[in-house]
Design a protein around this motif. Structure first.
Motif, short mmCIF file in Angstrom:
data_model
loop_
_atom_site.label_atom_id
_atom_site.label_comp_id
_atom_site.label_asym_id
_atom_site.label_seq_id
_atom_site.Cartn_x
_atom_site.Cartn_y
_atom_site.Cartn_z
N GLY A 219 0.77 -1.23 0.00
CA GLY A 219 0.00 0.00 0.00
C GLY A 219 0.79 1.28 0.00
O GLY A 219 0.22 2.36 0.19
N ALA A 222 -0.47 3.74 -2.76
CA ALA A 222 -1.76 4.34 -2.41
C ALA A 222 -1.60 5.39 -1.32
O ALA A 222 -2.26 6.44 -1.34
N GLU A 223 -0.72 5.13 -0.36
CA GLU A 223 -0.48 6.09 0.71
C GLU A 223 0.20 7.35 0.16
O GLU A 223 -0.10 8.48 0.59
N ARG A 226 -2.45 9.53 -1.25
CA ARG A 226 -3.21 10.20 -0.18
C ARG A 226 -2.43 11.40 0.36
O ARG A 226 -3.01 12.46 0.61
N GLU A 267 -8.56 2.67 -8.17
CA GLU A 267 -8.74 2.75 -6.72
C GLU A 267 -8.75 4.21 -6.25
O GLU A 267 -9.53 4.58 -5.35
N VAL A 268 -7.90 5.03 -6.84
CA VAL A 268 -7.87 6.45 -6.47
C VAL A 268 -9.20 7.13 -6.81
O VAL A 268 -9.75 7.91 -6.03
N ALA A 270 -12.12 5.63 -7.02
CA ALA A 270 -13.15 5.11 -6.11
C ALA A 270 -13.02 5.69 -4.71
O ALA A 270 -14.02 6.03 -4.07
N GLU A 271 -11.79 5.81 -4.20
CA GLU A 271 -11.60 6.24 -2.81
C GLU A 271 -11.67 7.75 -2.66
O GLU A 271 -12.24 8.26 -1.68
N HIS A 272 -11.11 8.49 -3.61
CA HIS A 272 -10.98 9.93 -3.44
C HIS A 272 -11.86 10.74 -4.41
O HIS A 272 -11.92 11.97 -4.28
N GLY A 273 -12.48 10.07 -5.37
CA GLY A 273 -13.26 10.80 -6.35
C GLY A 273 -12.43 11.67 -7.27
O GLY A 273 -12.93 12.63 -7.85
N GLU A 275 -10.13 11.71 -10.61
CA GLU A 275 -9.73 11.01 -11.82
C GLU A 275 -8.50 11.72 -12.39
O GLU A 275 -8.63 12.77 -13.01
#
Length: 473
Positions: A219, A222-223, A226, A267-268, A270-273, A275
């Motif tokens: 992860g 992904a982190e 974020r 995933e980005v 889906a998680e953060h909205g 694109e």
């Protein structure tokens, strides 16, 4: 073949690699290894852009890198036009960043700008060259796994288009610089996708156990996304970056890489909205150094990559982001050959009654470290004349005080080769001058650009005074 403590090349029975054939004509040139304007005149002398290498050697000396400007520009333009055309319907085109680490000087940066390419740099020094050449900041990308605060400040101040972040520390460092300078900065997150390219271990850069990027596993990538988003508006997330290695000859590695990086992209969303508007697939496109290599043309690469991206984005229900790539070697490599003068020709007896002829030239690992560093293979030819002599198996070596100072591991050259002959080694435009050194206090060769029958120095030869200038008495 028996093993030998110094390596297989020293074992009994070693002749030469299976791909190296005894030539029917030692004067013949393999077109895929040379720039488009290289040929031979009626006397068998090598010419480039209409200029004899005899004239080049007399005017500029040896060793020297000889760069065919039209060939460089043509290869750059081919990537620009091909990727723009192939990706036009998918995402409005593609951006081509010339990877400056392959070879960069002020004049080459100007050519890159002239041809409408962007420029990827990976140090403060490369950025300084781009600035000096007048490359617009928005067309520069900045790489590097350990960018200093000073380098980040220089990049942000110049208004570079994107910075590819490579660590959590760098994200915080860059956010502080962008905030302090009041300059929002575009960011891409370098993702390590776990794909090991079919290349030498030291230049395969997407497997997990290496220094570049954020790993998908665990992860970390992904982190990183974020954390970049948390620093908005100082950091503006543009997209993800993936580079799987160098000297790649097919698109299979890109297929796995694209699937994984587009999975993170989804995933980005889906998680953060969010694109992200861009996706960089890196570079690493291979070239022919010898007859064993069969690189794909840019059109085949582009079509294959477009099919992969369209399929993966469709499967993830994503709009195709704007694609960028980073060819360096594929543009600079074949555009240049290195011209040497032969100093000695020495037959050496081997076990079992065999022999090998060592040909020493006036350069070596200081101007081409790739053979010693990567076990790279090169070709070469006698450049100052034609020969009717039988071919002999040779090893072309340099003048440095190292047994590993090898320029061309195996090549058939004419058996009448002698001191004073000129040798030309093709495919030396990438990672030769860029990786050059002053080992044994050897001044580095010049870079001579040739075009339309004219030759000019774009990087001058170093001198002994240059070598001594940094010494403090």
């Amino acid at each position: 073949m028996r093993a030998h403590e110094a390596g297989a090349l020293h074992a009994d029975g070693y002749g030469h690699p299976s791909w190296l054939r005894v030539p029917a004509d030692v004067n013949a040139l393999v077109p895929s290894l040379w720039s488009a304007s290289v040929g031979r005149d009626g006397e068998g002398v090598l010419t480039v852009a209409g200029i004899s290498v005899l004239d080049l050697a007399r005017e500029f000396g040896t060793p020297a890198y000889v760069l065919d400007e039209d060939d460089f520009r043509t290869r750059a333009g081919a990537f620009r036009d091909t990727y723009t055309e192939v990706f036009d319907d998918l995402c409005g085109g593609a951006d081509v960043y010339y990877a400056g680490k392959a070879f960069l000087c002020t004049e080459v940066a100007r050519w890159v700008d002239d041809e409408g390419l962007r420029l990827d740099v990976c140090s403060g020094g490369e950025l300084a060259v781009a600035v000096r050449a007048g490359m617009p900041g928005e067309r520069i990308g900045v790489h590097g796994n350990n960018k200093s605060v000073a380098e980040l400040e220089a990049a942000v101040s110049y208004g570079v288009g994107r910075i590819v972040v490579d660590s959590f520390e760098e994200i915080e460092r860059l956010a502080e610089v962008a905030d302090r300078l009041g300059t929002p900065t575009g960011v891409m997150v370098r993702v390590t996708v776990g794909v090991e390219a079919h290349t030498h271990e030291f230049i395969a850069t997407a497997h997990e156990d290496q220094k570049f990027g954020f790993s998908l596993s665990g992860g970390a990538a992904a982190e990183a996304v974020r954390r970049v988003l948390a620093h908005a508006p100082h950091l503006q997330l543009l997209g993800l970056h993936s580079h799987i290695g160098s000297q790649i000859f097919d698109t299979s590695g890109f297929e796995v890489s694209a699937r994984r990086v587009i999975g993170l992209h989804a995933e980005v969303v889906a998680e953060h909205g969010v694109e992200m508007p861009e996706l960089d697939l890196g570079g690493g496109f291979g070239i022919a150094y010898t007859t064993e290599h069969d690189p794909l043309p840019p059109k085949s690469l582009a079509v294959g990559m477009a099919e992969i991206i369209e399929r993966e984005c469709r499967a993830s229900r994503l709009a195709v982001p704007r694609i960028s790539i980073e060819p360096g070697r594929a543009i600079a490599g074949p555009s240049t050959f290195t011209l040497y003068e032969v100093g000695t020709v020495k037959p050496v007896g081997l076990d079992g009654g065999a022999s090998r002829t060592y040909v020493s030239v006036d350069g070596g690992m200081s101007d081409n470290i790739r053979t010693a560093l990567y076990d790279a293979n090169y070709s070469c030819t006698v450049a100052n004349r034609a020969s009717t002599a039988e071919p002999m198996l040779t090893r072309v070596v340099g003048k440095h005080c190292e047994s590993g100072d090898i320029v061309v591991m195996d090549e058939f050259l004419p058996s009448d080769l002698s001191a004073g002959d000129l040798l030309a080694v093709p495919g030396t435009g990438a990672y030769c001058r860029a990786l050059s050194s002053q080992y044994n206090h050897t001044p580095r060769p010049p870079v001579i650009a040739v075009r339309d029958g004219r030759a000019r120095v774009i990087v001058r030869r170093e001198t002994v005074d240059d070598l001594l200038a940094l010494d403090v008495p």
